[in-house]
Design a protein around this motif. Structure first.
Motif, PDB file in Angstrom:
ATOM      1  N   PHE A 212      78.695  41.176  50.376  1.00  0.00           N
ATOM      2  CA  PHE A 212      79.912  40.582  50.916  1.00  0.00           C
ATOM      3  C   PHE A 212      81.129  40.946  50.070  1.00  0.00           C
ATOM      4  CE2 PHE A 212      76.431  37.681  52.181  1.00  0.00           C
ATOM      5  CZ  PHE A 212      76.498  37.888  53.554  1.00  0.00           C
ATOM      6  N   SER A 213      82.304  40.871  50.712  1.00  0.00           N
ATOM      7  CA  SER A 213      83.535  41.273  50.056  1.00  0.00           C
ATOM      8  C   SER A 213      83.877  40.354  48.892  1.00  0.00           C
ATOM      9  CB  SER A 213      84.684  41.290  51.076  1.00  0.00           C
ATOM     10  OG  SER A 213      85.893  41.645  50.450  1.00  0.00           O
ATOM     11  N   LYS A 214      83.910  39.061  49.157  1.00  0.00           N
ATOM     12  CA  LYS A 214      84.191  38.073  48.121  1.00  0.00           C
ATOM     13  C   LYS A 214      83.173  36.947  48.200  1.00  0.00           C
ATOM     14  CE  LYS A 214      89.191  38.809  47.644  1.00  0.00           C
ATOM     15  NZ  LYS A 214      90.534  38.162  47.715  1.00  0.00           N
ATOM     16  N   VAL A 215      82.748  36.479  47.046  1.00  0.00           N
ATOM     17  CA  VAL A 215      81.801  35.370  46.977  1.00  0.00           C
ATOM     18  C   VAL A 215      82.439  34.265  46.137  1.00  0.00           C
ATOM     19  CG1 VAL A 215      79.513  34.610  46.243  1.00  0.00           C
ATOM     20  CG2 VAL A 215      79.831  36.925  47.152  1.00  0.00           C
ATOM     21  N   TYR A 216      82.695  33.144  46.786  1.00  0.00           N
ATOM     22  CA  TYR A 216      83.264  31.995  46.100  1.00  0.00           C
ATOM     23  C   TYR A 216      82.135  31.032  45.742  1.00  0.00           C
ATOM     24  CZ  TYR A 216      87.538  33.826  48.205  1.00  0.00           C
ATOM     25  OH  TYR A 216      88.570  34.641  48.594  1.00  0.00           O
ATOM     26  N   LEU A 217      82.102  30.597  44.490  1.00  0.00           N
ATOM     27  CA  LEU A 217      81.022  29.726  44.019  1.00  0.00           C
ATOM     28  C   LEU A 217      81.528  28.306  43.822  1.00  0.00           C
ATOM     29  CD1 LEU A 217      78.126  29.305  42.942  1.00  0.00           C
ATOM     30  CD2 LEU A 217      78.986  29.962  40.677  1.00  0.00           C
TER      31      LEU A 217
END
Length: 361
Positions: free
Chosen positions: A262-267
């Motif tokens: 995925f392009s961006k992974v927010y945790l």
């Protein structure tokens, strides 16, 4: 700052390490009693505090044995809201037996799953209620010396091996490094899938296994996403943004895997074994709405899913889309058959006269 703090913590590590060394010596000398059982017992654990990938290794053993032997898992049931011995049934929840045992219970309904703080007392109670059990998997029991397992499997993480660690609170070890000598099998977990042979040999030299020990290397293998509420497959196009909400000790490998797709992974992290509240779900929904891109979806782990399932009605009310990412382990260097045969030989040789079964009673 950490340098000065670590100097203060080191004496406490020495003291705790000494206490554990004395305790282990008392067991080794027979001054403290370790009970053996006629049924084959395999203990899976580690020297360090959490994050080594123990759960998928226990699941590997379950898959390996469940079609041939009547097996049971026995865990302490960490962070459950009950005490004493519990044998999972159709009404069990993560609050009663803990998240990892509940995960075993949901994924493998044909096996016996139980919890009990004192394994020495829990095993006889298990065998009294399920006398047909032919092998027991002790989850997170490497330091639980009151039961002497037939096979002791110790897991150490590739990026943080026990050989470079120290006893808590200075480090992450539950006991001194010499504790590895009790293991029959040492598994180096969370290795890169393309681990080089030269790196494997370096690790073997560093571990310096004893003559009776076998060392294996495993990597994590993630499965297909599925909807937490209905189990249906979830397809998220590559290159999208996703929000990860999880309460596990080491989310880094999970995030790294998702970043490859995925392009961006927010945790959105939570403490390990955390029980979610309605406010937590509302926070997830707010963070999801702030996340750029479509489709907007939350990804979590199977361990988190069994705890989130306690709030399934509110999840439906919020229309909160949650996808679960399963994970398994895979043996490197074509050594799966060697490990499988080693375990099968022990269970078949240590069980009752007719260990192979076709169905459960």
């Amino acid at each position: 700052m950490w340098r000065y703090l670590s100097v203060l913590l080191y004496p406490f590590s020495l003291l705790y390490g000494l206490i554990m060394w004395v305790r282990n010596r008392l067991y080794d000398k027979g001054m403290l009693t370790a009970v053996e059982f006629d049924v084959p017992v395999i203990a899976v654990g580690n020297l360090s505090v959490g994050g080594t990938g123990k759960t998928p290794h226990v699941e590997y053993l379950i898959r390996l044995l469940k079609d041939y032997f009547r097996i049971a898992t026995l865990s302490r049931g960490y962070n459950r809201k009950t005490k004493g011995f519990f044998l999972a049934d159709g009404q069990s929840t993560a609050e009663q037996i803990g998240d990892e045992p509940m995960q075993f219970h949901q994924k493998f309904p044909g096996i016996s799953v139980c919890v009990g703080e004192e394994r020495m007392l829990a095993i006889p109670q298990l065998l009294m209620e399920r006398p047909y059990v032919q092998a027991i998997l002790l989850d997170d029991a490497f330091q639980h010396r009151s039961v002497k397992p037939g096979k002791n499997i110790m897991i150490t993480e590739y990026s943080r091996p026990f050989t470079h660690d120290h006893v808590v609170p200075f480090g992450r070890l539950r006991e001194g490094r010499s504790g590895y000598q009790r293991a029959d099998v040492i598994i180096v977990s969370k290795c890169p899938a393309n681990l080089a042979v030269a790196e494997k040999e370096r690790f073997l030299r560093e571990i310096n296994p004893q003559e009776h020990q076998r060392v294996f290397f495993t990597t994590l293998r993630y499965g297909a996403l599925y909807n937490m509420l209905d189990g249906e497959p979830v397809n998220i196009p590559a290159g999208e943004n996703v929000l990860v909400a999880c309460g596990i000790a080491r989310p880094k490998p999970l995030v790294q895997h998702l970043r490859e797709r995925f392009s961006k992974v927010y945790l959105l992290p939570f403490p390990d074994h955390y029980y979610y509240s309605r406010k937590d779900l509302e926070k997830m929904k707010l963070e999801l709405e702030r996340t750029e891109g479509n489709p907007k979806i939350i990804i979590t782990t199977e361990k988190d899913a069994v705890r989130l399932h306690l709030l399934r009605d509110y999840i439906r009310e919020l229309q909160l889309p949650i996808a679960v990412l399963p994970v398994e382990i895979s043996f490197l260097f074509d050594e799966a058959d060697s490990f499988n045969n080693y375990i099968f030989d022990y269970v078949a040789g240590g069980g009752p006269d007719a260990p192979l079964v076709q169905e459960y009673p």
